[in-house]
Design a protein around this motif. Structure first.
Motif, PDB file in Angstrom:
ATOM      1  N   MET A   1      52.756  51.401  70.234  1.00  0.00           N
ATOM      2  CA  MET A   1      53.583  50.191  70.131  1.00  0.00           C
ATOM      3  C   MET A   1      54.468  50.062  71.373  1.00  0.00           C
ATOM      4  O   MET A   1      55.122  51.017  71.773  1.00  0.00           O
ATOM      5  N   PHE A   2      54.437  48.898  71.980  1.00  0.00           N
ATOM      6  CA  PHE A   2      55.285  48.649  73.146  1.00  0.00           C
ATOM      7  C   PHE A   2      56.224  47.489  72.839  1.00  0.00           C
ATOM      8  O   PHE A   2      55.804  46.453  72.327  1.00  0.00           O
ATOM      9  N   VAL A   3      57.493  47.678  73.140  1.00  0.00           N
ATOM     10  CA  VAL A   3      58.503  46.654  72.867  1.00  0.00           C
ATOM     11  C   VAL A   3      59.067  46.116  74.182  1.00  0.00           C
ATOM     12  O   VAL A   3      59.503  46.886  75.037  1.00  0.00           O
ATOM     13  N   GLU A   4      59.034  44.802  74.314  1.00  0.00           N
ATOM     14  CA  GLU A   4      59.679  44.144  75.454  1.00  0.00           C
ATOM     15  C   GLU A   4      60.823  43.289  74.938  1.00  0.00           C
ATOM     16  O   GLU A   4      60.691  42.647  73.889  1.00  0.00           O
ATOM     17  N   THR A   5      61.912  43.237  75.670  1.00  0.00           N
ATOM     18  CA  THR A   5      63.033  42.379  75.298  1.00  0.00           C
ATOM     19  C   THR A   5      63.323  41.397  76.437  1.00  0.00           C
ATOM     20  O   THR A   5      63.296  41.772  77.607  1.00  0.00           O
ATOM     21  N   TYR A   6      63.568  40.157  76.074  1.00  0.00           N
ATOM     22  CA  TYR A   6      63.910  39.123  77.067  1.00  0.00           C
ATOM     23  C   TYR A   6      65.318  38.612  76.790  1.00  0.00           C
ATOM     24  O   TYR A   6      65.657  38.298  75.659  1.00  0.00           O
ATOM     25  N   GLU A   7      66.115  38.519  77.853  1.00  0.00           N
ATOM     26  CA  GLU A   7      67.525  38.123  77.691  1.00  0.00           C
ATOM     27  C   GLU A   7      67.662  36.659  77.293  1.00  0.00           C
ATOM     28  O   GLU A   7      68.638  36.270  76.667  1.00  0.00           O
ATOM     29  N   THR A   8      66.690  35.836  77.673  1.00  0.00           N
ATOM     30  CA  THR A   8      66.624  34.445  77.227  1.00  0.00           C
ATOM     31  C   THR A   8      65.147  34.081  77.087  1.00  0.00           C
ATOM     32  O   THR A   8      64.280  34.864  77.455  1.00  0.00           O
ATOM     33  N   TYR A   9      64.881  32.878  76.619  1.00  0.00           N
ATOM     34  CA  TYR A   9      63.493  32.448  76.490  1.00  0.00           C
ATOM     35  C   TYR A   9      62.930  31.883  77.792  1.00  0.00           C
ATOM     36  O   TYR A   9      61.750  31.593  77.894  1.00  0.00           O
ATOM     37  N   ASN A  10      63.781  31.755  78.808  1.00  0.00           N
ATOM     38  CA  ASN A  10      63.344  31.126  80.056  1.00  0.00           C
ATOM     39  C   ASN A  10      62.196  31.861  80.734  1.00  0.00           C
ATOM     40  O   ASN A  10      61.322  31.231  81.315  1.00  0.00           O
ATOM     41  N   ALA A  11      62.228  33.194  80.664  1.00  0.00           N
ATOM     42  CA  ALA A  11      61.208  33.970  81.375  1.00  0.00           C
ATOM     43  C   ALA A  11      60.016  34.324  80.489  1.00  0.00           C
ATOM     44  O   ALA A  11      59.156  35.099  80.889  1.00  0.00           O
ATOM     45  N   VAL A  12      59.959  33.731  79.299  1.00  0.00           N
ATOM     46  CA  VAL A  12      58.877  34.062  78.363  1.00  0.00           C
ATOM     47  C   VAL A  12      57.707  33.088  78.541  1.00  0.00           C
ATOM     48  O   VAL A  12      57.907  31.876  78.540  1.00  0.00           O
ATOM     49  N   TYR A  13      56.533  33.636  78.739  1.00  0.00           N
ATOM     50  CA  TYR A  13      55.346  32.807  78.868  1.00  0.00           C
ATOM     51  C   TYR A  13      54.428  33.041  77.668  1.00  0.00           C
ATOM     52  O   TYR A  13      54.459  34.109  77.068  1.00  0.00           O
ATOM     53  N   ASP A  14      53.613  32.037  77.379  1.00  0.00           N
ATOM     54  CA  ASP A  14      52.736  32.114  76.207  1.00  0.00           C
ATOM     55  C   ASP A  14      51.886  33.383  76.190  1.00  0.00           C
ATOM     56  O   ASP A  14      51.730  34.026  75.156  1.00  0.00           O
ATOM     57  N   LYS A  15      51.341  33.752  77.341  1.00  0.00           N
ATOM     58  CA  LYS A  15      50.402  34.884  77.354  1.00  0.00           C
ATOM     59  C   LYS A  15      51.099  36.207  77.027  1.00  0.00           C
ATOM     60  O   LYS A  15      50.462  37.150  76.575  1.00  0.00           O
ATOM     61  N   ILE A  16      52.429  36.260  77.260  1.00  0.00           N
ATOM     62  CA  ILE A  16      53.199  37.457  76.891  1.00  0.00           C
ATOM     63  C   ILE A  16      53.178  37.657  75.378  1.00  0.00           C
ATOM     64  O   ILE A  16      53.255  38.773  74.878  1.00  0.00           O
ATOM     65  N   LEU A  17      53.088  36.529  74.644  1.00  0.00           N
ATOM     66  CA  LEU A  17      53.311  36.559  73.194  1.00  0.00           C
ATOM     67  C   LEU A  17      52.048  36.770  72.368  1.00  0.00           C
ATOM     68  O   LEU A  17      52.126  37.176  71.205  1.00  0.00           O
ATOM     69  N   LYS A  18      50.923  36.506  72.960  1.00  0.00           N
ATOM     70  CA  LYS A  18      49.637  36.568  72.245  1.00  0.00           C
ATOM     71  C   LYS A  18      49.414  37.918  71.549  1.00  0.00           C
ATOM     72  O   LYS A  18      49.457  38.968  72.184  1.00  0.00           O
ATOM     73  N   GLY A  19      49.212  37.876  70.247  1.00  0.00           N
ATOM     74  CA  GLY A  19      48.890  39.077  69.490  1.00  0.00           C
ATOM     75  C   GLY A  19      50.075  39.984  69.188  1.00  0.00           C
ATOM     76  O   GLY A  19      49.902  41.072  68.645  1.00  0.00           O
ATOM     77  N   LYS A  20      51.272  39.527  69.546  1.00  0.00           N
ATOM     78  CA  LYS A  20      52.465  40.365  69.352  1.00  0.00           C
ATOM     79  C   LYS A  20      53.274  39.905  68.134  1.00  0.00           C
ATOM     80  O   LYS A  20      53.183  38.753  67.719  1.00  0.00           O
ATOM     81  N   VAL A  21      54.066  40.830  67.588  1.00  0.00           N
ATOM     82  CA  VAL A  21      55.159  40.430  66.700  1.00  0.00           C
ATOM     83  C   VAL A  21      56.275  39.915  67.601  1.00  0.00           C
ATOM     84  O   VAL A  21      56.683  40.608  68.532  1.00  0.00           O
ATOM     85  N   VAL A  22      56.746  38.719  67.343  1.00  0.00           N
ATOM     86  CA  VAL A  22      57.851  38.165  68.137  1.00  0.00           C
ATOM     87  C   VAL A  22      59.089  38.059  67.248  1.00  0.00           C
ATOM     88  O   VAL A  22      59.023  37.493  66.152  1.00  0.00           O
ATOM     89  N   VAL A  23      60.185  38.637  67.714  1.00  0.00           N
ATOM     90  CA  VAL A  23      61.456  38.560  66.990  1.00  0.00           C
ATOM     91  C   VAL A  23      62.389  37.653  67.783  1.00  0.00           C
ATOM     92  O   VAL A  23      62.675  37.930  68.952  1.00  0.00           O
ATOM     93  N   VAL A  24      62.826  36.572  67.163  1.00  0.00           N
ATOM     94  CA  VAL A  24      63.754  35.661  67.838  1.00  0.00           C
ATOM     95  C   VAL A  24      65.168  35.917  67.317  1.00  0.00           C
ATOM     96  O   VAL A  24      65.406  35.923  66.110  1.00  0.00           O
ATOM     97  N   ILE A  25      66.074  36.157  68.259  1.00  0.00           N
ATOM     98  CA  ILE A  25      67.459  36.508  67.912  1.00  0.00           C
ATOM     99  C   ILE A  25      68.430  35.484  68.498  1.00  0.00           C
ATOM    100  O   ILE A  25      68.422  35.231  69.710  1.00  0.00           O
TER     101      ILE A  25
END
Lengths: 238, 238
Positions: A1-25
């Motif tokens: 399991m690999f966890v990535e954290t993004y400080e905002t949604y600005n740097a998030v691209y669709d391909k980063i999210l594919k197949g992942k659990v996404v937690v929105v805070i």
């Protein structure tokens, strides 16, 4: 399991999210509001990016089955039923209702997350439940912090750290540097997270607007044991 | 005085920088290399973004007065004189020379910073000198971390925190949330910064490539008392 954290949604691209659990805070306050509303019996919460979208959508639904909620610049939107204070989303108000909500950052972060089909809502109120959910799903994870005004926000980062603290006890995982920084920052202040959160710009802004009780509420850890899940544009409890 | 910190240069816009002191940090290893080269007597360091730019520029200068340095994917560029290891930039090698350097993140961060006319180079080797400089300039501050592969990098953030720790003793300042997080993260590990830095992705990558001595060198706090300043595309000591 690999966890990535993004400080905002600005740097998030669709391909980063594919197949992942996404937690929105968006701890202060959108994801705390959504979680609280669902705990208090709201049927569902529909996050929309714009005020216009919220009003248009409400026009297509039975008016007495819905509530319009949200904020701009941290205050209630004119003509809306509810602001962005979780304290307003009490059982007598929200039970059985569909809530259409629009907030500055939180609902935009959810929209951005929606290219994953496994998106959940996190806040301090449900960190252990979110960690349990991640453990059960057993997939790579992306944590998207809503941030404040497009920037790193301590409240969201401490929440990410609290989730990772619980996750560590359940699953071995690897992570990126911001996940690690969030974890260590949380660990350094776990005995009293307000000792760091009180320095946050956004928390102070909300305090100054008179929402001290909201801050107290939203910084309570594990008040609820639920995982709101965002599916096809609608948030419901798992 | 207001201090803002950016996890990478991606979110930095020219108007943010106008009239500010800008500190560019790429602790592992570009700003450590630049600082070390100047301490060891290099006449100047010219950071360029691309390998081609470096080679073109070297063609316009007396070959025996210059050295070409830098890396791609953390290793030496073919045909270059020096890699991105500060240990190679010893006095007998660099004294009196102009060094043209290109690195993945650090030189790009410097280019991005150049819309301010007050840009300095920071790393763990010179945190107290950088804080003294900020105090003397008495302007708002932008700290630009180079980051790693476009993301938050613990090594740079700990360096920012160490600078802010020194600055706090010299000047009252306000700051954004990432500055505060950097400060508190540094404070939590100030007795041994390697206890957090060892978890950093980039540090581990460099260790695995065999550059353990570079890591030891670059994580030494206040080895030098200099402030390299970036003016008109060239870095020299103040």
């Amino acid at each position: 399991m690999f966890v990535e954290t993004y400080e905002t949604y600005n740097a998030v691209y669709d391909k980063i999210l594919k197949g992942k659990v996404v937690v929105v805070i968006d701890t202060l306050r959108a994801t705390s509001v959504i979680t609280t509303a669902l705990v208090n019996g709201a049927k569902e919460v529909i996050p929309v990016a714009d005020i216009e979208d919220a009003i248009n959508m409400s026009g297509h639904l039975e008016r007495d089955t819905i509530l319009l909620g949200g904020e701009r610049n941290a205050v209630k939107i004119e003509g809306f039923d509810l602001s962005n204070s979780p304290l307003e989303y009490s059982e007598d108000v929200v039970k059985g209702k569909t809530i259409i909500i629009t907030t500055t950052n939180g609902t935009r972060a959810l929209k951005k997350a929606s290219s994953s089909d496994d998106v959940v809502v996190g806040c301090l109120l449900n960190v252990t439940s979110v960690a349990d959910y991640i453990h059960r799903e057993n997939k790579d994870v992306v944590i998207i912090c809503a941030g404040t005004e497009g920037k790193f926000s301590i409240d969201d980062i401490i929440t990410a750290g609290a989730i990772l603290d619980r996750l560590e006890k359940l699953s071995p995982y690897e992570s990126d540097d911001l996940s690690k920084a969030s974890y260590f920052l949380y660990k350094s202040f776990q005995d009293n997270i307000l000792n760091i959160m009180k320095y946050g710009y956004h928390l102070n802004r909300i305090e100054k607007l008179g929402f001290h009780e909201d801050v107290e509420f939203c910084t309570t850890i594990d008040k609820f044991s639920v995982v709101p899940k965002y599916v096809n544009g609608v948030v419901r409890l798992v």
